[in-house]
Design a protein around this motif. Sequence first.
Motif, PDB file in Angstrom:
ATOM      1  N   ASN A  30       0.795  -1.228   0.000  1.00  9.38           N
ATOM      2  CA  ASN A  30       0.000   0.000   0.000  1.00  9.38           C
ATOM      3  C   ASN A  30       0.826   1.276   0.000  1.00  9.38           C
ATOM      4  OD1 ASN A  30      -2.472  -1.277  -0.082  1.00  9.38           O
ATOM      5  ND2 ASN A  30      -2.677  -1.408   2.134  1.00  9.38           N
ATOM      6  N   ARG A  31       2.149   1.127  -0.098  1.00  5.65           N
ATOM      7  CA  ARG A  31       3.000   2.326  -0.092  1.00  5.65           C
ATOM      8  C   ARG A  31       2.745   3.165  -1.339  1.00  5.65           C
ATOM      9  NH1 ARG A  31       7.572  -0.019   0.767  1.00  5.65           N
ATOM     10  NH2 ARG A  31       8.416  -0.131  -1.328  1.00  5.65           N
ATOM     11  N   LEU A  32       2.735   4.476  -1.175  1.00  3.09           N
ATOM     12  CA  LEU A  32       2.533   5.388  -2.304  1.00  3.09           C
ATOM     13  C   LEU A  32       3.860   5.606  -3.032  1.00  3.09           C
ATOM     14  CD1 LEU A  32       0.253   6.067  -0.123  1.00  3.09           C
ATOM     15  CD2 LEU A  32       0.117   8.276  -1.242  1.00  3.09           C
ATOM     16  N   LYS A  33       3.742   5.906  -4.314  1.00  6.30           N
ATOM     17  CA  LYS A  33       4.948   6.186  -5.099  1.00  6.30           C
ATOM     18  C   LYS A  33       5.171   7.699  -5.193  1.00  6.30           C
ATOM     19  CE  LYS A  33       5.047   2.035  -7.962  1.00  6.30           C
ATOM     20  NZ  LYS A  33       3.957   1.375  -7.202  1.00  6.30           N
ATOM     21  N   PRO A  34       6.373   8.149  -4.769  1.00  5.65           N
ATOM     22  CA  PRO A  34       6.674   9.589  -4.862  1.00  5.65           C
ATOM     23  C   PRO A  34       6.612  10.048  -6.307  1.00  5.65           C
ATOM     24  CG  PRO A  34       8.436   8.390  -3.703  1.00  5.65           C
ATOM     25  CD  PRO A  34       7.513   7.371  -4.268  1.00  5.65           C
ATOM     26  N   GLY A  35       6.068  11.243  -6.520  1.00  3.71           N
ATOM     27  CA  GLY A  35       5.994  11.795  -7.879  1.00  3.71           C
ATOM     28  C   GLY A  35       4.808  11.280  -8.665  1.00  3.71           C
ATOM     29  N   LYS A  36       4.219  10.184  -8.203  1.00  4.63           N
ATOM     30  CA  LYS A  36       3.058   9.631  -8.900  1.00  4.63           C
ATOM     31  C   LYS A  36       1.814   9.720  -8.001  1.00  4.63           C
ATOM     32  CE  LYS A  36       1.243   5.265 -10.777  1.00  4.63           C
ATOM     33  NZ  LYS A  36       0.353   4.924  -9.649  1.00  4.63           N
ATOM     34  N   ASP A  37       1.879   9.071  -6.826  1.00  2.00           N
ATOM     35  CA  ASP A  37       0.731   9.084  -5.910  1.00  2.00           C
ATOM     36  C   ASP A  37       0.738  10.312  -5.009  1.00  2.00           C
ATOM     37  OD1 ASP A  37      -0.014   6.540  -6.870  1.00  2.00           O
ATOM     38  OD2 ASP A  37       1.403   5.580  -5.503  1.00  2.00           O
ATOM     39  N   TYR A  38       1.907  10.918  -4.856  1.00  2.00           N
ATOM     40  CA  TYR A  38       1.984  12.158  -4.074  1.00  2.00           C
ATOM     41  C   TYR A  38       3.214  12.943  -4.512  1.00  2.00           C
ATOM     42  CZ  TYR A  38       5.882  10.299  -1.297  1.00  2.00           C
ATOM     43  OH  TYR A  38       7.096   9.796  -0.914  1.00  2.00           O
ATOM     44  N   ARG A  39       3.156  14.244  -4.253  1.00  2.00           N
ATOM     45  CA  ARG A  39       4.315  15.100  -4.503  1.00  2.00           C
ATOM     46  C   ARG A  39       4.495  16.036  -3.319  1.00  2.00           C
ATOM     47  NH1 ARG A  39       2.368  14.794  -9.694  1.00  2.00           N
ATOM     48  NH2 ARG A  39       1.036  16.626  -9.491  1.00  2.00           N
ATOM     49  N   ILE A  40       5.752  16.223  -2.913  1.00  2.00           N
ATOM     50  CA  ILE A  40       6.017  17.203  -1.859  1.00  2.00           C
ATOM     51  C   ILE A  40       6.934  18.282  -2.400  1.00  2.00           C
ATOM     52  CG2 ILE A  40       5.688  15.610   0.091  1.00  2.00           C
ATOM     53  CD1 ILE A  40       8.769  15.421   0.318  1.00  2.00           C
ATOM     54  N   SER A  41       6.908  19.437  -1.736  1.00  2.00           N
ATOM     55  CA  SER A  41       7.749  20.562  -2.128  1.00  2.00           C
ATOM     56  C   SER A  41       8.608  20.965  -0.937  1.00  2.00           C
ATOM     57  CB  SER A  41       6.829  21.716  -2.554  1.00  2.00           C
ATOM     58  OG  SER A  41       7.559  22.894  -2.683  1.00  2.00           O
ATOM     59  N   LEU A  42       9.904  20.633  -1.005  1.00  2.00           N
ATOM     60  CA  LEU A  42      10.793  20.846   0.149  1.00  2.00           C
ATOM     61  C   LEU A  42      11.058  22.322   0.433  1.00  2.00           C
ATOM     62  CD1 LEU A  42      13.418  18.026  -0.432  1.00  2.00           C
ATOM     63  CD2 LEU A  42      11.736  18.160   1.414  1.00  2.00           C
TER      64      LEU A  42
END
Length: 292
Positions: A30-42
């Motif tokens: 169930n882990r989300l994929k960075p850049g696909k399922d979520y994006r963060i802005s540092l």
Amino acid sequence: TRSTRSRRMMIESDRELSAIVQEIWDNDVNRLKPGKDYRISLQGKAGDSMGDNESNDRAGLPLFTFVDENIFKKETFLAFISLLDNYESDTGEPEIVTPEEVAENHRFLDAIIQTRAMKIAHKHLVEKQLSPQDDTEFKEQLYRIWFELYARKGSSRPDSSGFEHVFVGETRGGRTVIGFHNWIQLYIQEKLGHIDYKGYSVTANSPQPDENKHILALQFSWKNGIKPKGSIFIGVSPEFEFALYTLSFLTSPNERVKVQFSFYDVEIVCHHYNQKHIGTTFPVLLRYRNPQ
């Protein structure tokens, strides 16, 4: 000498624990994929001092720019999110646990012990004779560790639990945020406008954070309190964290354990309360590694 021997034993056990954690990681479906399922802005690096002044804010925008909320319909996420509004954030305020909330706690445990991640952790704990094999008894153990209430420092009444501290967050004296090591709660609270992300934290001993990696140290304010430095996994499932932290707690209570998995060398800080409950637990990123 005994200390060398125990240190060597420690390294051995870390290797063993790392192998289990890697297996849990590999099975965290169930882990989300960075850049696909979520994006963060540092954005910027957070200031070291922690006043209220805005000059400390190195991030004008929210941390999360996008999360695919369909993930929250999955059973463990759904059960987890239903627990987040069950707590009074101020330490010193006694928690009143309603029968509905008890039922929600059980529903969450029922959901996670069915997952592959938690089954792997359970199997290992049974082999080490640290947990009962029977699922119902194992659930009782998890309930005691995570959901049983205790009195935090300076309080005479049960006002806290491991789950509340680690996953929901608490405030002390209204000004300081303690605990709060979960990305789902962070995302939800940020969306509600209760969180102001101030930037990422980095030290001489930790690598520059990476938006596509799953661990982040950060600074934020919540309600009226401030969290000068928090460290969290991002995009992982509730069952991954629950499995990892339960393992760390039962195999080496009140310790820092170093584990290696995927891209990460991580120290899991795990403090217990009265040997029976989780006081706090969170990941500290030591370095990125090349996965084998």
